[in-house]
Design a protein around this motif. Structure first.
Motif, PDB file in Angstrom:
ATOM      1  N   ASN A 289      -8.293   4.742 -15.848  1.00 41.87           N
ATOM      2  CA  ASN A 289      -8.550   4.683 -14.501  1.00 41.87           C
ATOM      3  C   ASN A 289     -10.169   4.026 -14.390  1.00 41.87           C
ATOM      4  OD1 ASN A 289      -9.873   6.788 -15.201  1.00 41.87           O
ATOM      5  ND2 ASN A 289      -9.132   8.216 -13.624  1.00 41.87           N
ATOM      6  N   GLN A 290     -10.768   3.939 -15.542  1.00 39.48           N
ATOM      7  CA  GLN A 290     -12.219   3.572 -15.641  1.00 39.48           C
ATOM      8  C   GLN A 290     -12.622   2.916 -16.911  1.00 39.48           C
ATOM      9  OE1 GLN A 290     -14.823   6.920 -14.973  1.00 39.48           O
ATOM     10  NE2 GLN A 290     -16.478   5.915 -15.844  1.00 39.48           N
ATOM     11  N   PRO A 291     -12.579   1.577 -16.830  1.00 35.82           N
ATOM     12  CA  PRO A 291     -12.656   0.662 -18.059  1.00 35.82           C
ATOM     13  C   PRO A 291     -14.153   0.683 -18.413  1.00 35.82           C
ATOM     14  CG  PRO A 291     -12.542  -0.719 -16.119  1.00 35.82           C
ATOM     15  CD  PRO A 291     -12.142   0.731 -15.638  1.00 35.82           C
ATOM     16  N   ALA A 292     -14.656   0.629 -19.803  1.00 34.71           N
ATOM     17  CA  ALA A 292     -15.980   0.518 -20.125  1.00 34.71           C
ATOM     18  C   ALA A 292     -16.760  -0.716 -19.573  1.00 34.71           C
ATOM     19  CB  ALA A 292     -16.054   0.533 -21.629  1.00 34.71           C
ATOM     20  N   SER A 293     -17.902  -0.494 -19.062  1.00 29.58           N
ATOM     21  CA  SER A 293     -18.352  -1.747 -18.727  1.00 29.58           C
ATOM     22  C   SER A 293     -18.644  -2.833 -19.819  1.00 29.58           C
ATOM     23  CB  SER A 293     -19.970  -1.478 -18.386  1.00 29.58           C
ATOM     24  OG  SER A 293     -20.634  -0.736 -19.599  1.00 29.58           O
ATOM     25  N   ASP A 294     -18.961  -3.935 -19.604  1.00 31.41           N
ATOM     26  CA  ASP A 294     -19.203  -5.080 -20.505  1.00 31.41           C
ATOM     27  C   ASP A 294     -20.160  -4.709 -21.367  1.00 31.41           C
ATOM     28  OD1 ASP A 294     -17.159  -6.481 -19.107  1.00 31.41           O
ATOM     29  OD2 ASP A 294     -18.387  -8.063 -18.595  1.00 31.41           O
ATOM     30  N   GLY A 295     -21.183  -4.185 -20.878  1.00 30.93           N
ATOM     31  CA  GLY A 295     -22.508  -3.939 -21.823  1.00 30.93           C
ATOM     32  C   GLY A 295     -21.996  -2.861 -22.870  1.00 30.93           C
ATOM     33  N   TYR A 296     -21.338  -1.590 -22.744  1.00 27.63           N
ATOM     34  CA  TYR A 296     -20.800  -0.609 -23.472  1.00 27.63           C
ATOM     35  C   TYR A 296     -19.840  -0.935 -24.323  1.00 27.63           C
ATOM     36  CZ  TYR A 296     -20.069   4.125 -25.081  1.00 27.63           C
ATOM     37  OH  TYR A 296     -19.950   5.403 -25.914  1.00 27.63           O
ATOM     38  N   THR A 297     -19.027  -1.901 -23.827  1.00 25.81           N
ATOM     39  CA  THR A 297     -18.161  -2.518 -24.705  1.00 25.81           C
ATOM     40  C   THR A 297     -18.645  -3.215 -25.946  1.00 25.81           C
ATOM     41  OG1 THR A 297     -16.265  -2.749 -22.942  1.00 25.81           O
ATOM     42  CG2 THR A 297     -16.243  -4.354 -24.814  1.00 25.81           C
ATOM     43  N   LYS A 298     -19.702  -4.243 -25.342  1.00 29.05           N
ATOM     44  CA  LYS A 298     -20.644  -5.033 -26.449  1.00 29.05           C
ATOM     45  C   LYS A 298     -21.170  -3.956 -27.580  1.00 29.05           C
ATOM     46  CE  LYS A 298     -21.277  -9.276 -23.963  1.00 29.05           C
ATOM     47  NZ  LYS A 298     -21.102 -10.292 -24.869  1.00 29.05           N
ATOM     48  N   GLN A 299     -21.802  -2.799 -26.956  1.00 26.94           N
ATOM     49  CA  GLN A 299     -22.375  -1.932 -27.860  1.00 26.94           C
ATOM     50  C   GLN A 299     -21.425  -1.302 -28.841  1.00 26.94           C
ATOM     51  OE1 GLN A 299     -24.197   1.266 -25.774  1.00 26.94           O
ATOM     52  NE2 GLN A 299     -25.936   1.563 -27.101  1.00 26.94           N
ATOM     53  N   LEU A 300     -20.451  -0.950 -28.245  1.00 26.58           N
ATOM     54  CA  LEU A 300     -19.462  -0.299 -29.250  1.00 26.58           C
ATOM     55  C   LEU A 300     -18.913  -1.295 -30.364  1.00 26.58           C
ATOM     56  CD1 LEU A 300     -17.449   1.916 -26.825  1.00 26.58           C
ATOM     57  CD2 LEU A 300     -18.997   2.564 -28.502  1.00 26.58           C
ATOM     58  N   LYS A 301     -18.662  -2.542 -29.686  1.00 31.75           N
ATOM     59  CA  LYS A 301     -17.976  -3.582 -30.920  1.00 31.75           C
ATOM     60  C   LYS A 301     -19.114  -3.819 -31.618  1.00 31.75           C
ATOM     61  CE  LYS A 301     -15.170  -6.462 -29.570  1.00 31.75           C
ATOM     62  NZ  LYS A 301     -14.352  -7.935 -29.172  1.00 31.75           N
ATOM     63  N   HIS A 302     -20.402  -4.075 -31.374  1.00 27.60           N
ATOM     64  CA  HIS A 302     -21.452  -4.184 -32.148  1.00 27.60           C
ATOM     65  C   HIS A 302     -21.541  -3.137 -33.446  1.00 27.60           C
ATOM     66  CE1 HIS A 302     -26.390  -5.043 -32.576  1.00 27.60           C
ATOM     67  NE2 HIS A 302     -25.643  -5.204 -33.793  1.00 27.60           N
ATOM     68  N   ALA A 303     -21.386  -1.883 -33.058  1.00 28.77           N
ATOM     69  CA  ALA A 303     -21.272  -0.715 -33.937  1.00 28.77           C
ATOM     70  C   ALA A 303     -20.383  -0.992 -34.763  1.00 28.77           C
ATOM     71  CB  ALA A 303     -21.275   0.648 -33.122  1.00 28.77           C
ATOM     72  N   TYR A 304     -19.048  -1.271 -34.398  1.00 29.59           N
ATOM     73  CA  TYR A 304     -17.955  -1.305 -35.266  1.00 29.59           C
ATOM     74  C   TYR A 304     -17.969  -2.602 -36.130  1.00 29.59           C
ATOM     75  CZ  TYR A 304     -12.728  -1.502 -36.418  1.00 29.59           C
ATOM     76  OH  TYR A 304     -11.671  -1.938 -37.169  1.00 29.59           O
ATOM     77  N   TYR A 305     -18.442  -3.615 -35.572  1.00 26.35           N
ATOM     78  CA  TYR A 305     -18.719  -4.650 -36.636  1.00 26.35           C
ATOM     79  C   TYR A 305     -19.599  -4.564 -37.731  1.00 26.35           C
ATOM     80  CZ  TYR A 305     -15.873  -7.977 -33.325  1.00 26.35           C
ATOM     81  OH  TYR A 305     -15.121  -8.431 -32.604  1.00 26.35           O
ATOM     82  N   ALA A 306     -20.812  -3.813 -37.242  1.00 26.11           N
ATOM     83  CA  ALA A 306     -21.778  -3.168 -38.264  1.00 26.11           C
ATOM     84  C   ALA A 306     -21.098  -2.545 -39.375  1.00 26.11           C
ATOM     85  CB  ALA A 306     -22.886  -2.695 -37.694  1.00 26.11           C
ATOM     86  N   CYS A 307     -20.349  -1.603 -39.036  1.00 25.79           N
ATOM     87  CA  CYS A 307     -19.501  -0.728 -39.971  1.00 25.79           C
ATOM     88  C   CYS A 307     -18.658  -1.795 -40.981  1.00 25.79           C
ATOM     89  CB  CYS A 307     -18.615   0.239 -39.510  1.00 25.79           C
ATOM     90  SG  CYS A 307     -19.532   1.733 -38.660  1.00 25.79           S
ATOM     91  N   ILE A 308     -17.914  -2.727 -40.345  1.00 23.82           N
ATOM     92  CA  ILE A 308     -17.283  -3.773 -41.331  1.00 23.82           C
ATOM     93  C   ILE A 308     -17.988  -4.363 -42.115  1.00 23.82           C
ATOM     94  CG2 ILE A 308     -15.919  -5.809 -41.213  1.00 23.82           C
ATOM     95  CD1 ILE A 308     -14.667  -4.665 -38.487  1.00 23.82           C
ATOM     96  N   SER A 309     -19.220  -4.796 -41.766  1.00 28.25           N
ATOM     97  CA  SER A 309     -20.004  -5.492 -42.769  1.00 28.25           C
ATOM     98  C   SER A 309     -20.605  -4.754 -43.760  1.00 28.25           C
ATOM     99  CB  SER A 309     -21.090  -6.208 -42.074  1.00 28.25           C
ATOM    100  OG  SER A 309     -20.847  -7.216 -41.159  1.00 28.25           O
ATOM    101  N   TYR A 310     -20.875  -3.560 -43.487  1.00 26.12           N
ATOM    102  CA  TYR A 310     -21.094  -2.425 -44.290  1.00 26.12           C
ATOM    103  C   TYR A 310     -20.176  -2.100 -45.333  1.00 26.12           C
ATOM    104  CZ  TYR A 310     -22.481   2.663 -45.996  1.00 26.12           C
ATOM    105  OH  TYR A 310     -22.777   3.656 -46.816  1.00 26.12           O
ATOM    106  N   THR A 311     -18.718  -2.207 -45.081  1.00 23.05           N
ATOM    107  CA  THR A 311     -17.871  -1.682 -45.871  1.00 23.05           C
ATOM    108  C   THR A 311     -17.668  -3.055 -46.829  1.00 23.05           C
ATOM    109  OG1 THR A 311     -16.613  -0.247 -44.350  1.00 23.05           O
ATOM    110  CG2 THR A 311     -15.386  -1.403 -45.768  1.00 23.05           C
ATOM    111  N   ASP A 312     -17.733  -4.246 -46.210  1.00 25.67           N
ATOM    112  CA  ASP A 312     -17.528  -5.496 -46.783  1.00 25.67           C
ATOM    113  C   ASP A 312     -18.552  -5.526 -48.177  1.00 25.67           C
ATOM    114  OD1 ASP A 312     -16.475  -8.452 -46.821  1.00 25.67           O
ATOM    115  OD2 ASP A 312     -18.852  -8.507 -46.909  1.00 25.67           O
ATOM    116  N   HIS A 313     -19.694  -5.304 -47.695  1.00 26.16           N
ATOM    117  CA  HIS A 313     -20.695  -5.215 -49.014  1.00 26.16           C
ATOM    118  C   HIS A 313     -20.465  -4.310 -50.140  1.00 26.16           C
ATOM    119  CE1 HIS A 313     -24.738  -5.693 -50.810  1.00 26.16           C
ATOM    120  NE2 HIS A 313     -24.884  -4.431 -50.648  1.00 26.16           N
TER     121      HIS A 313
END
Length: 489
Positions: A289-313
């Motif tokens: 009943n309350q979606p994340a804002s676009d800004g918080y969505t980008k922040q969380l995806k940024h964090a998730y993608y950083a973790c992927i790049s760390y794991t990839d390395h």
């Protein structure tokens, strides 16, 4: 049963078509299990994520474009992987299923896992990190001290782990760069962290060091080896060294293409992102009943993608060591994500649904001397990995399992066919994935209980069309019911 047995024998007899290295030598296996790794990689056509090492592995190996887990939660998914069996009771949908059905049992003629099967057939088996559900392979609760009891008592010749400054495996699993963790801070933490640390400032870096050191030892071993490495990231909390965050421009990270709750769906098919919101200092609390804002969505995806790049390395470091030691000509490399993850898709953050986002995960297999160039689009399930690895290693599986080897795909690079299906289970439901459709049946009172998605016209699963296409539902329902292994009888 006779047909499946003959098929299994035929599959084993054809393994010579895929070269696994030196003649008359069984191949080694390095199996890398990655927590919560959905198909957000360059090789899966994500143009933003920086994953050069996994992309290179996929280009020289077999990239599975349609691999689906059987249960979208860590422990239960890994149990399916290890046993080759789909769930048969509701207990099989829980993270602690391995503890309940394997940890306290006597050894029998039937191996507890495919790793145990390899061990019985001359392999030296080593586990580092999270392979079953436990973060370090030992049985104890999140806030307890480690026991000496193994979650898998018969599978490992060696079970090793370095918890570093976090002191226990579970502390390290939920750890932050300062040595604290979600438990010690009573969940008064953010669901992400940009750490001003090196790769070993988080525990996955220590796990990678252990794996590299162990490879050097195993190189001297006369027996073939199975080395399994369980990396935690990108599981919550999304913590990674700063340099991996710096790979991304947050403004360029897109929000999901399917941010809304699907049409004609009961909210009970989804959830309110409780796992994410359990990190109490998160700036927002997304819910249905309350979606994340676009800004918080980008922040969380940024964090998730950083973790992927760390794991990839880190995975790249392991692969480089395999090559440096001259083991690459006789070592199978597998990278497997234990399930997918909603990143705001369908207004959900997390796994724990039987939608595509939670069920599709990464699967890459590199077989020595293979000539693979095209991704494999056929549908495969996690339970199929067990018999495939046994076939590649010429190890006969005499006991019945649900998984079926896909070694024919490695030999022939077959394209998808209408006969390819995958079964997944959660939230009192069964989901069937075919080449074109996802059909889901929920065993509950809340309507609608049937959902149908056409992936030719709606790959984002945004509209349930079951009521408009009863003919398709009726045609697919008997196939779905074949996957009801007693779970909802």
């Amino acid at each position: 049963m006779l047909i499946k047995t003959l098929l299994r024998l035929f599959i084993i007899s054809t393994t010579t078509l895929v070269s696994c290295g030196k003649q008359n030598e069984k191949p080694n296996i390095v199996f890398i299990a990655v927590d919560d790794l959905r198909t957000d990689l360059g090789c899966y056509n994500n143009p933003v994520v920086q994953s050069p090492n996994l992309d290179k592995l996929a280009a020289t190996g077999f990239l599975f474009k349609n691999h689906f887990v059987n249960v979208p939660t860590c422990g239960a998914s890994r149990h399916c992987l290890l046993t080759g069996m789909r769930p048969t009771t509701k207990a099989h949908l829980g993270n602690d299923i391995t503890q309940h059905v394997l940890s306290n049992q006597p050894e029998t003629d039937i191996p507890e896992t495919f790793i145990h099967q390899l061990k019985r057939n001359g392999y030296h088996t080593v586990g580092i990190g999270k392979i079953s559900h436990s973060a370090d392979g030992l049985l104890y609760g999140y806030t307890e001290q480690p026991s000496n009891k193994r979650e898998l008592p018969y599978s490992w010749d060696e079970l090793i782990f370095n918890p570093g400054k976090w002191r226990t495996g579970w502390n390290a699993f939920f750890g932050y760069a300062n040595g604290e963790n979600r438990q010690s801070l009573n969940r008064q933490v953010k669901p992400y962290e940009k750490g001003k640390v090196s790769d070993t400032g988080y525990v996955d870096g220590l796990t990678t060091q252990l794996a590299i050191d162990k490879l050097k030892e195993l190189k001297k071993n006369t027996k073939p080896f199975f080395l399994s490495v369980g990396l935690f990231k990108p599981h919550l909390p999304f913590t990674a060294p700063e340099k991996y965050w710096d790979l991304y421009n947050r403004d360029a990270i897109p929000i999901t293409d399917n941010p809304a709750i699907p049409q004609n769906v009961n909210p009970q098919s989804l959830h309110n992102s409780h796992e994410l919101n359990g990190y109490k200092l998160g700036e927002e609390k997304p819910a249905l009943n309350q979606p994340a804002s676009d800004g918080y969505t980008k922040q969380l995806k940024h964090a998730y993608y950083a973790c992927i790049s760390y794991t990839d390395h880190l995975i790249g470091s392991i692969i480089d060591e395999i090559k440096a030691l001259g083991l690459d000509d006789n070592t199978i490399i597998v990278v497997w994500g234990d399930h997918g993850w909603h990143l705001g898709d369908q207004q959900v953050w997390g796994k724990h649904t039987i939608f595509e986002n939670a069920l599709k995960s990464t699967l890459i297999i590199k077989v020595p001397n293979s000539k693979q160039t095209k991704p494999i689009t056929s549908i495969v399930e996690t339970v199929d990995i067990y018999p495939t690895l046994m076939a590649l290693c010429n190890v006969d599986t005499k006991h019945p399992i649900d998984g079926e080897s896909f070694i024919n795909l490695l030999n022939n690079n077959n394209s998808s066919s209408q006969d390819d299906v995958a079964y997944s289970y959660f939230k009192n439901g069964i989901s069937l994935r075919t080449e074109r459709y996802r059909l889901t049946k929920y065993f509950r009172k809340a309507e609608p209980t049937i959902e149908l998605y056409d992936h030719d016209t709606d790959p984002l699963e945004s509209i349930n069309i079951a009521s408009k296409h009863p003919g398709i539902v009726n045609k697919l329902m008997p196939v779905l019911e074949k996957g009801n292994t007693g779970l909802y009888k």
